[in-house]
Write a protein that holds these residues in place. Structure first.
Motif, PDB file in Angstrom:
ATOM      1  N   MET A  24       0.808  -1.222   0.000  1.00  0.00           N
ATOM      2  CA  MET A  24       0.000   0.000   0.000  1.00  0.00           C
ATOM      3  C   MET A  24       0.840   1.271   0.000  1.00  0.00           C
ATOM      4  O   MET A  24       0.311   2.369  -0.220  1.00  0.00           O
ATOM      5  N   HIS A  25       2.154   1.160   0.211  1.00  0.00           N
ATOM      6  CA  HIS A  25       2.962   2.358   0.396  1.00  0.00           C
ATOM      7  C   HIS A  25       3.379   3.047  -0.910  1.00  0.00           C
ATOM      8  O   HIS A  25       4.183   3.977  -0.871  1.00  0.00           O
ATOM      9  N   SER A  26       2.826   2.619  -2.017  1.00  0.00           N
ATOM     10  CA  SER A  26       2.922   3.444  -3.217  1.00  0.00           C
ATOM     11  C   SER A  26       1.937   4.607  -3.144  1.00  0.00           C
ATOM     12  O   SER A  26       2.088   5.602  -3.857  1.00  0.00           O
ATOM     13  N   TYR A  35      -1.750   2.555  11.524  1.00  0.00           N
ATOM     14  CA  TYR A  35      -2.591   2.680  10.330  1.00  0.00           C
ATOM     15  C   TYR A  35      -3.948   2.025  10.597  1.00  0.00           C
ATOM     16  O   TYR A  35      -4.056   1.054  11.359  1.00  0.00           O
ATOM     17  N   ALA A  36      -4.977   2.558   9.963  1.00  0.00           N
ATOM     18  CA  ALA A  36      -6.320   1.979  10.045  1.00  0.00           C
ATOM     19  C   ALA A  36      -6.895   1.862   8.645  1.00  0.00           C
ATOM     20  O   ALA A  36      -6.691   2.747   7.800  1.00  0.00           O
ATOM     21  N   ARG A  37      -7.613   0.774   8.409  1.00  0.00           N
ATOM     22  CA  ARG A  37      -8.320   0.579   7.143  1.00  0.00           C
ATOM     23  C   ARG A  37      -9.806   0.791   7.384  1.00  0.00           C
ATOM     24  O   ARG A  37     -10.410   0.123   8.224  1.00  0.00           O
ATOM     25  N   LEU A  85      -7.210  -7.478   6.248  1.00  0.00           N
ATOM     26  CA  LEU A  85      -6.813  -7.576   4.849  1.00  0.00           C
ATOM     27  C   LEU A  85      -7.890  -8.216   3.978  1.00  0.00           C
ATOM     28  O   LEU A  85      -7.610  -8.686   2.877  1.00  0.00           O
ATOM     29  N   ALA A  86      -9.120  -8.232   4.453  1.00  0.00           N
ATOM     30  CA  ALA A  86     -10.213  -8.882   3.718  1.00  0.00           C
ATOM     31  C   ALA A  86     -10.354  -8.315   2.311  1.00  0.00           C
ATOM     32  O   ALA A  86     -10.199  -7.114   2.080  1.00  0.00           O
ATOM     33  N   GLN A  87     -10.643  -9.194   1.365  1.00  0.00           N
ATOM     34  CA  GLN A  87     -10.949  -8.822  -0.015  1.00  0.00           C
ATOM     35  C   GLN A  87     -12.438  -9.088  -0.237  1.00  0.00           C
ATOM     36  O   GLN A  87     -12.931 -10.178   0.048  1.00  0.00           O
ATOM     37  N   PHE A  88     -13.152  -8.103  -0.742  1.00  0.00           N
ATOM     38  CA  PHE A  88     -14.607  -8.214  -0.816  1.00  0.00           C
ATOM     39  C   PHE A  88     -15.049  -9.428  -1.629  1.00  0.00           C
ATOM     40  O   PHE A  88     -15.959 -10.160  -1.232  1.00  0.00           O
ATOM     41  N   GLU A 274     -16.640   1.601  10.108  1.00  0.00           N
ATOM     42  CA  GLU A 274     -16.131   0.235  10.146  1.00  0.00           C
ATOM     43  C   GLU A 274     -14.651   0.288   9.795  1.00  0.00           C
ATOM     44  O   GLU A 274     -14.275   0.508   8.645  1.00  0.00           O
ATOM     45  N   ALA A 275     -13.811   0.113  10.800  1.00  0.00           N
ATOM     46  CA  ALA A 275     -12.370   0.224  10.610  1.00  0.00           C
ATOM     47  C   ALA A 275     -11.657  -0.829  11.444  1.00  0.00           C
ATOM     48  O   ALA A 275     -12.136  -1.243  12.498  1.00  0.00           O
ATOM     49  N   LEU A 276     -10.500  -1.247  10.952  1.00  0.00           N
ATOM     50  CA  LEU A 276      -9.650  -2.203  11.660  1.00  0.00           C
ATOM     51  C   LEU A 276      -8.204  -1.728  11.582  1.00  0.00           C
ATOM     52  O   LEU A 276      -7.804  -1.088  10.592  1.00  0.00           O
ATOM     53  N   PRO A 277      -7.402  -2.020  12.610  1.00  0.00           N
ATOM     54  CA  PRO A 277      -5.979  -1.647  12.556  1.00  0.00           C
ATOM     55  C   PRO A 277      -5.286  -2.392  11.419  1.00  0.00           C
ATOM     56  O   PRO A 277      -5.613  -3.536  11.103  1.00  0.00           O
ATOM     57  N   LEU A 278      -4.311  -1.731  10.827  1.00  0.00           N
ATOM     58  CA  LEU A 278      -3.601  -2.274   9.673  1.00  0.00           C
ATOM     59  C   LEU A 278      -2.108  -2.167   9.940  1.00  0.00           C
ATOM     60  O   LEU A 278      -1.633  -1.147  10.439  1.00  0.00           O
ATOM     61  N   ASN A 279      -1.382  -3.209   9.617  1.00  0.00           N
ATOM     62  CA  ASN A 279       0.069  -3.169   9.801  1.00  0.00           C
ATOM     63  C   ASN A 279       0.736  -2.372   8.685  1.00  0.00           C
ATOM     64  O   ASN A 279       0.277  -2.382   7.529  1.00  0.00           O
ATOM     65  N   GLU A 280       1.825  -1.717   9.016  1.00  0.00           N
ATOM     66  CA  GLU A 280       2.636  -1.072   7.981  1.00  0.00           C
ATOM     67  C   GLU A 280       3.101  -2.147   6.999  1.00  0.00           C
ATOM     68  O   GLU A 280       3.445  -3.262   7.387  1.00  0.00           O
ATOM     69  N   GLY A 281       3.067  -1.824   5.710  1.00  0.00           N
ATOM     70  CA  GLY A 281       3.457  -2.782   4.684  1.00  0.00           C
ATOM     71  C   GLY A 281       2.340  -3.687   4.221  1.00  0.00           C
ATOM     72  O   GLY A 281       2.574  -4.637   3.463  1.00  0.00           O
ATOM     73  N   ALA A 282       1.098  -3.407   4.625  1.00  0.00           N
ATOM     74  CA  ALA A 282      -0.037  -4.247   4.217  1.00  0.00           C
ATOM     75  C   ALA A 282      -0.247  -4.166   2.707  1.00  0.00           C
ATOM     76  O   ALA A 282      -0.075  -3.119   2.088  1.00  0.00           O
ATOM     77  N   ASP A 283      -0.621  -5.306   2.121  1.00  0.00           N
ATOM     78  CA  ASP A 283      -0.909  -5.377   0.689  1.00  0.00           C
ATOM     79  C   ASP A 283      -2.415  -5.410   0.502  1.00  0.00           C
ATOM     80  O   ASP A 283      -3.085  -6.357   0.889  1.00  0.00           O
ATOM     81  N   LEU A 284      -2.971  -4.356  -0.101  1.00  0.00           N
ATOM     82  CA  LEU A 284      -4.413  -4.262  -0.305  1.00  0.00           C
ATOM     83  C   LEU A 284      -4.802  -4.461  -1.755  1.00  0.00           C
ATOM     84  O   LEU A 284      -5.917  -4.137  -2.153  1.00  0.00           O
ATOM     85  N   MET A 285      -3.890  -5.009  -2.548  1.00  0.00           N
ATOM     86  CA  MET A 285      -4.208  -5.264  -3.948  1.00  0.00           C
ATOM     87  C   MET A 285      -5.307  -6.296  -4.066  1.00  0.00           C
ATOM     88  O   MET A 285      -5.468  -7.178  -3.222  1.00  0.00           O
ATOM     89  N   TRP A 286      -6.055  -6.211  -5.172  1.00  0.00           N
ATOM     90  CA  TRP A 286      -7.224  -7.074  -5.391  1.00  0.00           C
ATOM     91  C   TRP A 286      -6.868  -8.547  -5.364  1.00  0.00           C
ATOM     92  O   TRP A 286      -7.591  -9.365  -4.818  1.00  0.00           O
TER      93      TRP A 286
END
Length: 296
Positions: A24-26, A35-37, A85-88, A274-286
């Protein structure tokens, strides 16, 4: 809500972003304590006459029950597991855009918005953000240049509303510059002026206080959308003291906030978000390989 003449206010973001996509850091700056998502709401509906889409003839016009629900409720309806890191598409067990999404109770689901945070959710988020900055009355909104109709009149589609038959112009996601710069929503001096160049994205900057978004009336005042019926939230928002950054990347169906541990805790605990804590370096790509079903 004034346009900024150059991109100086956003230059501080550049050293914190990756120039090659790894995670996600791009688009979300590194180096913050937490971080929070924030998950964009999901719309679902079903016909009022039968209470289910299963076996419904779908002929003629019939009223619908409609709801906006969170991803946790979606996961519960499909027997899957919600996590940061859930993907819909994996929560509902289908490939993207391949089939109608129905649960066992007969609800039909739409995919969450990408690149746009709903005004009511943004208002709740802004309230928490303003509590965790010393400059709630000073900040910057960055708007992606690719939303249709900003630099020129290109990029709008005609849409007839069913309730009153009124025709409005709805922005599309992409545009091709054929019309003259300055013929769109933004003045020529801004279109031809300085823009913020980040990895793979270009943004226009506006002088805007985070407090501004605490009221949903902001949809009637911003200069970057043509109709409050189709509001567009900021792509990036930060306060003058740079204590946090909110990023709604155009390809994400969630918004990421980088800030303090206290801010993240406040976002996670707010019942309107609706938010959850997110680690630095998380990958949220589809296509991230994240299990959603118990036992997977």
């Amino acid at each position: 809500m004034d346009a900024m003449p150059d991109a100086t206010a956003g230059e501080w973001l550049k050293p914190s972003l990756d120039t090659v996509w790894h995670d996600m850091h791009s688009v979300v700056p590194r180096g913050f304590p937490a971080y929070a998502r924030i998950f964009h709401p999901v719309l679902r509906d079903r016909p009022q006459d039968t209470g289910t889409w299963h076996g419904h003839p779908r002929m003629g016009i019939f009223p619908l029950d409609e709801q906006a629900v969170g991803w946790s409720e979606v996961a519960g309806s499909f027997g899957t597991e919600m996590h940061p890191l859930a993907q819909f598409h994996r929560l509902v067990g289908v490939e993207r855009n391949t089939q109608e999404i129905l649960d066992s109770a007969g609800w039909r689901y739409s995919e969450p918005d990408t690149g746009n945070l709903a005004p009511d959710i943004l208002a709740s988020v802004a309230a928490r953000l303003c509590e965790h900055t010393s400059t709630p009355d000073e900040g910057v909104s960055a708007i992606w240049e690719g939303w249709g109709g900003l630099p020129s009149s290109d990029g709008f589609a005609q849409l007839t509303l069913s309730d009153g038959g009124t025709s409005v112009k709805r922005p599309s996601r992409f545009f091709r510059r054929k019309s003259k710069p300055g013929s769109g929503l933004l003045p020529a001096e801004m279109v031809n002026g300085g823009t913020l160049e980040l990895p793979g994205r270009t943004y226009y900057l506006f002088d805007s206080a985070p407090q501004f978004y605490r009221q949903q009336s902001w949809v009637n005042q911003v200069p970057w959308h043509r109709s409050p019926q189709f509001p567009q939230s900021p792509s990036i928002l930060w306060p003058a003291d740079r204590s946090w950054v909110m990023v709604t990347e155009i390809d994400f169906d969630s918004t990421v906030v980088a800030g303090s541990h206290e801010l993240v805790a406040a976002l996670v605990q707010d019942p309107g978000i609706e938010a959850l804590p997110l680690n630095e370096g998380a990958d949220l790509m589809w296509d991230a390989d994240i299990p959603n079903r118990p036992g997977q």
